[in-house]
Design a protein around this motif. Structure first.
Motif, PDB file in Angstrom:
ATOM      1  N   HIS A 197      -4.089  -1.238  -3.294  1.00 50.75           N
ATOM      2  CA  HIS A 197      -2.939  -0.732  -2.533  1.00 50.75           C
ATOM      3  C   HIS A 197      -3.150   0.716  -2.100  1.00 50.75           C
ATOM      4  O   HIS A 197      -2.219   1.537  -2.119  1.00 50.75           O
ATOM      5  N   THR A 198      -4.373   1.026  -1.702  1.00 50.70           N
ATOM      6  CA  THR A 198      -4.748   2.403  -1.376  1.00 50.70           C
ATOM      7  C   THR A 198      -5.658   2.416  -0.161  1.00 50.70           C
ATOM      8  O   THR A 198      -6.560   1.588  -0.045  1.00 50.70           O
ATOM      9  N   LEU A 199      -5.436   3.372   0.747  1.00 55.89           N
ATOM     10  CA  LEU A 199      -6.325   3.608   1.877  1.00 55.89           C
ATOM     11  C   LEU A 199      -7.004   4.969   1.715  1.00 55.89           C
ATOM     12  O   LEU A 199      -6.595   5.792   0.884  1.00 55.89           O
ATOM     13  N   PHE A 203      -7.185  26.326   6.861  1.00 60.70           N
ATOM     14  CA  PHE A 203      -7.463  25.213   5.956  1.00 60.70           C
ATOM     15  C   PHE A 203      -6.184  24.705   5.295  1.00 60.70           C
ATOM     16  O   PHE A 203      -5.923  23.496   5.252  1.00 60.70           O
ATOM     17  N   GLU A 204      -5.381  25.620   4.777  1.00 56.59           N
ATOM     18  CA  GLU A 204      -4.119  25.203   4.152  1.00 56.59           C
ATOM     19  C   GLU A 204      -3.238  24.475   5.164  1.00 56.59           C
ATOM     20  O   GLU A 204      -2.562  23.494   4.827  1.00 56.59           O
ATOM     21  N   GLY A 205      -3.235  24.961   6.408  1.00 60.12           N
ATOM     22  CA  GLY A 205      -2.446  24.297   7.439  1.00 60.12           C
ATOM     23  C   GLY A 205      -2.927  22.886   7.710  1.00 60.12           C
ATOM     24  O   GLY A 205      -2.124  21.973   7.926  1.00 60.12           O
ATOM     25  N   VAL A 206      -4.238  22.687   7.691  1.00 55.00           N
ATOM     26  CA  VAL A 206      -4.791  21.346   7.894  1.00 55.00           C
ATOM     27  C   VAL A 206      -4.365  20.422   6.755  1.00 55.00           C
ATOM     28  O   VAL A 206      -3.951  19.272   6.978  1.00 55.00           O
ATOM     29  N   ILE A 207      -4.450  20.907   5.535  1.00 51.09           N
ATOM     30  CA  ILE A 207      -4.050  20.099   4.375  1.00 51.09           C
ATOM     31  C   ILE A 207      -2.573  19.733   4.466  1.00 51.09           C
ATOM     32  O   ILE A 207      -2.183  18.567   4.263  1.00 51.09           O
ATOM     33  N   GLU A 208      -1.747  20.717   4.779  1.00 51.27           N
ATOM     34  CA  GLU A 208      -0.308  20.446   4.878  1.00 51.27           C
ATOM     35  C   GLU A 208      -0.005  19.479   6.013  1.00 51.27           C
ATOM     36  O   GLU A 208       0.806  18.555   5.855  1.00 51.27           O
ATOM     37  N   GLY A 209      -0.643  19.685   7.157  1.00 49.00           N
ATOM     38  CA  GLY A 209      -0.395  18.809   8.298  1.00 49.00           C
ATOM     39  C   GLY A 209      -0.835  17.383   8.034  1.00 49.00           C
ATOM     40  O   GLY A 209      -0.131  16.425   8.382  1.00 49.00           O
ATOM     41  N   ALA A 210      -1.994  17.219   7.411  1.00 54.80           N
ATOM     42  CA  ALA A 210      -2.471  15.879   7.085  1.00 54.80           C
ATOM     43  C   ALA A 210      -1.529  15.209   6.087  1.00 54.80           C
ATOM     44  O   ALA A 210      -1.130  14.047   6.256  1.00 54.80           O
ATOM     45  N   GLY A 211      -1.158  15.953   5.049  1.00 52.35           N
ATOM     46  CA  GLY A 211      -0.267  15.389   4.046  1.00 52.35           C
ATOM     47  C   GLY A 211       1.066  14.960   4.631  1.00 52.35           C
ATOM     48  O   GLY A 211       1.578  13.868   4.340  1.00 52.35           O
ATOM     49  N   GLU A 212       1.618  15.790   5.482  1.00 51.05           N
ATOM     50  CA  GLU A 212       2.902  15.472   6.104  1.00 51.05           C
ATOM     51  C   GLU A 212       2.771  14.257   7.018  1.00 51.05           C
ATOM     52  O   GLU A 212       3.680  13.410   7.080  1.00 51.05           O
ATOM     53  N   SER A 213       1.655  14.141   7.720  1.00 47.87           N
ATOM     54  CA  SER A 213       1.441  12.992   8.602  1.00 47.87           C
ATOM     55  C   SER A 213       1.490  11.682   7.823  1.00 47.87           C
ATOM     56  O   SER A 213       2.107  10.704   8.259  1.00 47.87           O
ATOM     57  N   PHE A 214       0.833  11.655   6.667  1.00 49.59           N
ATOM     58  CA  PHE A 214       0.825  10.429   5.869  1.00 49.59           C
ATOM     59  C   PHE A 214       2.180  10.177   5.212  1.00 49.59           C
ATOM     60  O   PHE A 214       2.629   9.035   5.101  1.00 49.59           O
ATOM     61  N   HIS A 215       2.837  11.239   4.810  1.00 51.17           N
ATOM     62  CA  HIS A 215       4.142  11.107   4.149  1.00 51.17           C
ATOM     63  C   HIS A 215       5.173  10.462   5.068  1.00 51.17           C
ATOM     64  O   HIS A 215       5.891   9.541   4.655  1.00 51.17           O
ATOM     65  N   VAL A 216       5.249  10.919   6.313  1.00 51.72           N
ATOM     66  CA  VAL A 216       6.280  10.391   7.216  1.00 51.72           C
ATOM     67  C   VAL A 216       5.988   8.954   7.632  1.00 51.72           C
ATOM     68  O   VAL A 216       6.887   8.231   8.060  1.00 51.72           O
ATOM     69  N   GLN A 217       4.736   8.517   7.500  1.00 49.22           N
ATOM     70  CA  GLN A 217       4.411   7.127   7.819  1.00 49.22           C
ATOM     71  C   GLN A 217       4.830   6.163   6.721  1.00 49.22           C
ATOM     72  O   GLN A 217       4.909   4.954   6.954  1.00 49.22           O
ATOM     73  N   GLY A 218       5.043   6.692   5.513  1.00 47.02           N
ATOM     74  CA  GLY A 218       5.483   5.831   4.435  1.00 47.02           C
ATOM     75  C   GLY A 218       4.594   5.815   3.210  1.00 47.02           C
ATOM     76  O   GLY A 218       4.884   5.091   2.246  1.00 47.02           O
ATOM     77  N   PHE A 219       3.523   6.594   3.204  1.00 50.78           N
ATOM     78  CA  PHE A 219       2.710   6.686   1.994  1.00 50.78           C
ATOM     79  C   PHE A 219       3.477   7.510   0.957  1.00 50.78           C
ATOM     80  O   PHE A 219       3.840   8.659   1.210  1.00 50.78           O
ATOM     81  N   ARG A 220       3.690   6.907  -0.199  1.00 45.23           N
ATOM     82  CA  ARG A 220       4.477   7.586  -1.232  1.00 45.23           C
ATOM     83  C   ARG A 220       3.652   8.580  -2.029  1.00 45.23           C
ATOM     84  O   ARG A 220       4.186   9.491  -2.642  1.00 45.23           O
ATOM     85  N   ARG A 221       2.335   8.368  -2.031  1.00 42.86           N
ATOM     86  CA  ARG A 221       1.464   9.253  -2.805  1.00 42.86           C
ATOM     87  C   ARG A 221       0.252   9.632  -1.951  1.00 42.86           C
ATOM     88  O   ARG A 221      -0.477   8.774  -1.489  1.00 42.86           O
ATOM     89  N   VAL A 222       0.080  10.937  -1.743  1.00 46.88           N
ATOM     90  CA  VAL A 222      -1.034  11.462  -0.955  1.00 46.88           C
ATOM     91  C   VAL A 222      -1.932  12.222  -1.925  1.00 46.88           C
ATOM     92  O   VAL A 222      -1.558  13.265  -2.462  1.00 46.88           O
ATOM     93  N   THR A 252       0.854  -1.194   0.000  1.00 45.46           N
ATOM     94  CA  THR A 252       0.000   0.000   0.000  1.00 45.46           C
ATOM     95  C   THR A 252       0.883   1.234   0.000  1.00 45.46           C
ATOM     96  O   THR A 252       1.681   1.430   0.913  1.00 45.46           O
ATOM     97  N   ASP A 253       0.744   2.052  -1.039  1.00 45.15           N
ATOM     98  CA  ASP A 253       1.627   3.221  -1.167  1.00 45.15           C
ATOM     99  C   ASP A 253       0.866   4.523  -1.359  1.00 45.15           C
ATOM    100  O   ASP A 253       1.460   5.599  -1.440  1.00 45.15           O
ATOM    101  N   THR A 254      -0.469   4.445  -1.437  1.00 46.89           N
ATOM    102  CA  THR A 254      -1.290   5.616  -1.736  1.00 46.89           C
ATOM    103  C   THR A 254      -2.358   5.795  -0.678  1.00 46.89           C
ATOM    104  O   THR A 254      -2.937   4.812  -0.197  1.00 46.89           O
ATOM    105  N   ILE A 255      -2.622   7.035  -0.317  1.00 40.64           N
ATOM    106  CA  ILE A 255      -3.766   7.341   0.531  1.00 40.64           C
ATOM    107  C   ILE A 255      -4.544   8.483  -0.108  1.00 40.64           C
ATOM    108  O   ILE A 255      -3.954   9.451  -0.603  1.00 40.64           O
ATOM    109  N   ILE A 256      -5.853   8.323  -0.156  1.00 41.30           N
ATOM    110  CA  ILE A 256      -6.726   9.363  -0.693  1.00 41.30           C
ATOM    111  C   ILE A 256      -7.298  10.155   0.480  1.00 41.30           C
ATOM    112  O   ILE A 256      -7.840   9.577   1.423  1.00 41.30           O
TER     113      ILE A 256
END
Length: 272
Positions: free
Chosen positions: A92-94, A127-146, A53-57
């Motif tokens: 391979h997506t959550l 709102f932009e901060g929420v988007i950035e924070g969520a994206g960064e959270s998934f990125h550091v866990q190992g999702f290659r594509r957010v 699993t490499d993608t999260i929507i």
């Protein structure tokens, strides 16, 4: 399925991961099939990442008035449901929890959808901060594509700006993607399909035929159908901006939901 990586991050983390191993192997058949991030444990999410699993929507909705006949959580229900359909087909997506708080207009003075009860608005910077924070959270866990999908057009410029910041930060070590095809297909291919059925005059900008039909197809309990069928043509004073929602049906909405899913899959296949 192997649930744990070799211990390489220090003694205490190794002990923690080892202790989690028995529970990790007990993934139920139900949870093995779900694409919902919030319905999984951390060890189950880790196992998904390790098994490909490499993608999260990330579905981005919004809570706003949608006229007298559609419930205010319209965008959230639609975005979450459609994201799960896309993820199931993609593999391979959550799917992340829906982002329900978005810019919807000023509170002082009240503007846009905030002029009506039932709307929740946050400042664009938040709102932009929420988007950035969520994206960064998934990125550091190992999702290659957010992947961010949007069900509402009012915040697209802020969403795109936040996605651009994430990509600049990650320097190619992963990708943040705003999936324009998902949103654009409603005003494009779906609107064209409705026009071909002679329903072009019922199309508007908000809470119209298209909006109502999509909601009926995904969750008819969100539409007050009995009241709508008996109603005179609603207008701006009722929160309906153009068009006519009264001809909406489940069958018409299913055309739109199918178009959206296919547009998203095609775009994601190219992006991959």
């Amino acid at each position: 399925m192997t649930c744990l990586r070799p211990a390489a991050r220090g003694f205490f983390l190794s002990v923690l991961l080892a202790a989690a191993a028995p529970a990790c192997g007990a993934l139920s058949a139900v949870h093995a099939e779900t694409v919902s991030f919030e319905r999984l444990t951390w060890t189950e999410i880790q196992a998904r990442l390790q098994s490909g699993t490499d993608t999260i929507i990330v579905p981005v909705g919004g809570t706003e008035q949608s006229g007298p006949y559609i419930a205010v959580g319209k965008h959230n229900v639609r975005a979450q449901t459609q994201a799960e359909r896309i993820a199931g087909r993609l593999g391979h997506t959550l799917v992340a929890p829906v982002i329900a708080y978005v810019p919807e207009g000023s509170t002082t003075p009240r503007s846009s959808h905030m002029r009506f009860p039932g709307t929740i608005s946050i400042p664009p910077a938040v709102f932009e901060g929420v988007i950035e924070g969520a994206g960064e959270s998934f990125h550091v866990q190992g999702f290659r594509r957010v992947v961010f999908i949007a069900d509402h057009g009012g915040y697209l410029s802020y969403l795109k700006a936040a996605v651009e910041k994430l990509n600049n930060k990650w320097h190619g070590q992963g990708e943040a993607l705003y999936l324009a095809a998902y949103y654009d297909s409603i005003g494009g291919a779906f609107a064209d399909a409705l026009r071909q059925k002679g329903l072009g005059a019922a199309l508007g900008k908000h809470a119209d035929l298209s909006d109502t039909a999509l909601m009926l197809a995904i969750d008819p309990t969100m539409v007050r159908q009995d009241a709508l069928e008996k109603a005179p043509l609603p207008g701006v004073a009722q929160g309906v901006y153009g068009g006519d929602p009264r001809p909406a049906t489940v069958a018409l909405g299913q055309i739109g939901t199918d178009i959206q899913v296919q547009a998203a899959l095609s775009a994601l296949g190219k992006a991959r």
